[in-house]
Write a protein that holds these residues in place. Structure first.
Motif, short mmCIF file in Angstrom:
data_model
loop_
_atom_site.label_atom_id
_atom_site.label_comp_id
_atom_site.label_asym_id
_atom_site.label_seq_id
_atom_site.Cartn_x
_atom_site.Cartn_y
_atom_site.Cartn_z
N LEU A 78 -13.33 -0.81 18.71
CA LEU A 78 -13.19 -1.95 18.36
C LEU A 78 -13.10 -3.49 16.15
CD1 LEU A 78 -13.76 -3.62 21.42
CD2 LEU A 78 -12.17 -2.41 21.00
N GLU A 79 -12.53 -3.31 15.79
CA GLU A 79 -12.06 -3.48 14.37
C GLU A 79 -12.42 -5.51 14.77
OE1 GLU A 79 -12.96 -2.10 12.40
OE2 GLU A 79 -12.42 -0.20 13.02
N LYS A 80 -13.43 -6.23 13.74
CA LYS A 80 -13.91 -7.67 14.11
C LYS A 80 -13.09 -8.23 13.27
CE LYS A 80 -17.84 -8.92 14.42
NZ LYS A 80 -18.97 -9.26 14.93
N CYS A 81 -12.64 -7.59 11.91
CA CYS A 81 -12.02 -8.16 11.08
C CYS A 81 -10.74 -7.24 10.04
CB CYS A 81 -13.22 -9.13 10.18
SG CYS A 81 -13.91 -7.61 9.23
N GLY A 82 -9.68 -8.27 9.55
CA GLY A 82 -9.33 -6.88 8.15
C GLY A 82 -9.91 -7.38 7.22
N ARG A 83 -9.85 -7.11 5.81
CA ARG A 83 -9.98 -7.04 4.68
C ARG A 83 -8.70 -6.85 3.45
NH1 ARG A 83 -15.51 -7.74 4.59
NH2 ARG A 83 -16.26 -6.72 6.53
N ASN A 84 -8.48 -8.44 2.51
CA ASN A 84 -7.59 -8.26 1.93
C ASN A 84 -7.82 -6.86 0.52
OD1 ASN A 84 -5.11 -9.09 0.90
ND2 ASN A 84 -6.31 -10.95 0.07
N HIS A 85 -8.76 -6.98 0.26
CA HIS A 85 -8.72 -6.29 -1.32
C HIS A 85 -8.68 -4.58 -0.99
CE1 HIS A 85 -8.73 -10.90 -3.49
NE2 HIS A 85 -9.08 -10.36 -2.46
N GLY A 86 -8.76 -3.75 -2.13
CA GLY A 86 -9.25 -2.38 -2.48
C GLY A 86 -8.12 -1.22 -1.65
N TYR A 87 -7.45 -1.74 -1.89
CA TYR A 87 -6.05 -0.33 -1.70
C TYR A 87 -5.90 0.03 -2.56
CZ TYR A 87 -6.53 -3.14 2.91
OH TYR A 87 -6.91 -3.97 3.66
N LYS A 88 -6.57 1.41 -2.54
CA LYS A 88 -6.11 2.12 -3.39
C LYS A 88 -5.56 3.64 -3.51
CE LYS A 88 -10.16 0.23 -5.84
NZ LYS A 88 -11.46 0.39 -6.41
N GLY A 89 -5.90 4.06 -2.23
CA GLY A 89 -5.13 5.18 -1.40
C GLY A 89 -3.96 5.06 -1.16
N LEU A 90 -2.96 6.33 -1.47
CA LEU A 90 -1.55 6.49 -1.47
C LEU A 90 -1.10 6.65 -0.39
CD1 LEU A 90 -0.88 8.36 -5.02
CD2 LEU A 90 -0.65 6.05 -4.31
N ASP A 91 -0.32 5.82 0.46
CA ASP A 91 0.43 5.86 1.54
C ASP A 91 1.26 7.39 1.79
OD1 ASP A 91 3.53 5.68 0.22
OD2 ASP A 91 3.00 3.49 1.57
N ASN A 92 2.55 7.67 2.94
CA ASN A 92 3.24 8.90 2.86
C ASN A 92 4.48 9.03 1.41
OD1 ASN A 92 1.57 9.40 4.79
ND2 ASN A 92 3.10 9.62 6.78
N SER A 93 3.81 7.67 1.53
CA SER A 93 5.51 7.89 0.14
C SER A 93 4.97 8.01 -0.86
CB SER A 93 6.21 7.33 0.34
OG SER A 93 5.92 5.60 0.78
N SER A 94 3.65 8.25 -1.14
CA SER A 94 2.42 8.04 -2.79
C SER A 94 2.92 6.80 -3.42
CB SER A 94 2.95 9.54 -3.38
OG SER A 94 2.70 10.42 -2.35
N PHE A 95 2.79 6.27 -2.29
CA PHE A 95 2.86 4.31 -2.80
C PHE A 95 1.49 3.73 -2.48
CE2 PHE A 95 3.63 0.35 -2.00
CZ PHE A 95 3.77 -0.57 -3.93
N CYS A 96 1.11 3.12 -3.63
CA CYS A 96 0.23 2.15 -2.92
C CYS A 96 0.53 0.46 -3.86
CB CYS A 96 -1.87 2.57 -3.74
SG CYS A 96 -2.30 1.91 -4.80
N PRO A 97 0.04 -0.89 -3.40
CA PRO A 97 0.35 -2.22 -3.78
C PRO A 97 -0.13 -2.03 -4.72
CG PRO A 97 -0.29 -2.24 -1.74
CD PRO A 97 -0.99 -1.29 -2.10
N ASP A 98 0.39 -2.12 -6.19
CA ASP A 98 -0.24 -2.80 -7.56
C ASP A 98 -1.30 -3.63 -7.42
OD1 ASP A 98 1.88 -1.20 -8.75
OD2 ASP A 98 3.23 -3.03 -8.84
N SER A 99 -0.94 -4.49 -6.48
CA SER A 99 -2.27 -5.64 -6.74
C SER A 99 -3.82 -4.61 -5.69
CB SER A 99 -1.90 -6.89 -6.12
OG SER A 99 -1.33 -6.34 -4.23
N GLN A 100 -3.20 -4.03 -4.76
CA GLN A 100 -4.30 -3.80 -4.45
C GLN A 100 -5.09 -4.60 -2.88
OE1 GLN A 100 -7.41 -1.03 -6.86
NE2 GLN A 100 -6.06 -0.41 -7.71
N CYS A 101 -4.09 -5.17 -2.65
CA CYS A 101 -4.13 -5.79 -1.85
C CYS A 101 -2.88 -6.54 -0.80
CB CYS A 101 -4.84 -7.60 -2.50
SG CYS A 101 -3.79 -8.41 -3.38
N CYS A 102 -3.70 -7.11 0.33
CA CYS A 102 -2.42 -7.36 1.21
C CYS A 102 -1.78 -8.64 0.58
CB CYS A 102 -2.85 -7.61 2.94
SG CYS A 102 -4.41 -6.65 2.99
N ILE A 103 -2.08 -9.61 0.86
CA ILE A 103 -1.16 -11.15 0.75
C ILE A 103 -2.45 -11.87 -0.78
CG2 ILE A 103 -0.79 -13.16 1.64
CD1 ILE A 103 -0.34 -10.99 3.73
#
Length: 204
Positions: A78-103
């Motif tokens: 059970l995950e307690k929390c979600g984090r906004n920053h640090g998204y460097k891993g590429l997804d299934n379409s080889s994309f990752c957000p420029d900002s490396q964050c969610c919002i």
């Protein structure tokens, strides 16, 4: 009203345990009181950014529970929390957000309104035969990204459950039973919280 999100195939997970577990839960159901909607989400940042808000708008759910697989998990986590920053891993379409964050501009971390420790204790005490644990790090990939997005939109009325790969050690049926028990506890806790708020308003 609740809806569930399970993830589609990615990497070595050609059959995603989270989606199998969610389909098992759908078979079991959550009782006549709960309207259960199930979606499979592609492992893609941009799809998550458009799909999750559209599901919130469409259903206005009481609670959203996301389910993902973790190759490192040996328990239902059970995950307690979600984090906004640090998204460097590429997804299934080889994309990752420029900002490396969610919002952009969002808080670093958002906690679920659900007390995961309490859910964990209750489910463990029920003798389910599936080990359950609590985590503060959903892994900074699509699972974490989806969870944060949902927590942000719902003001914390979301949950994320990581399941181990199938057969390591649990079957799809085991995972489905575990999800049912966990979500019933979550809904029970939300119910109690609503009643408490209602009582407080009544007395003021």
């Amino acid at each position: 009203m609740t809806y569930f999100v399970g993830f589609g195939p990615f990497g070595e997970h050609t059959v995603n345990a989270s989606w199998v577990a969610v389909q098992e839960l759908k078979k079991l159901g959550l009782g006549s009181e709960v309207d259960l909607h199930v979606y499979e989400v592609p492992v893609e940042y941009q799809t998550v950014q458009s799909l999750v808000p559209s599901l919130w708008k469409q259903y206005h759910p009481l609670l959203v529970v996301h389910v993902g697989v973790s190759g490192m998990a040996t328990t239902v986590t059970l995950e307690k929390c979600g984090r906004n920053h640090g998204y460097k891993g590429l997804d299934n379409s080889s994309f990752c957000p420029d900002s490396q964050c969610c919002i952009v501009g969002g808080p670093d971390c958002i906690d679920s309104v659900i007390d995961m420790e309490s859910v964990c204790k209750r489910v463990t005490a029920s003798g389910l035969g599936v080990a359950v644990s609590v985590s503060k790090d959903a892994g900074r990939y699509l699972c974490d990204f989806t969870y944060y997005t949902s927590l942000y939109l719902s003001h914390g009325r979301s949950a994320f459950i990581h399941v181990p790969p199938l057969g390591k050690p649990y079957s799809g049926e085991d995972l489905g039973r575990a999800l049912k028990a966990i979500v019933q506890e979550m809904l029970e806790l939300l119910d109690q919280a609503e009643e408490k708020i209602h009582c407080q308003q009544h007395f003021h």
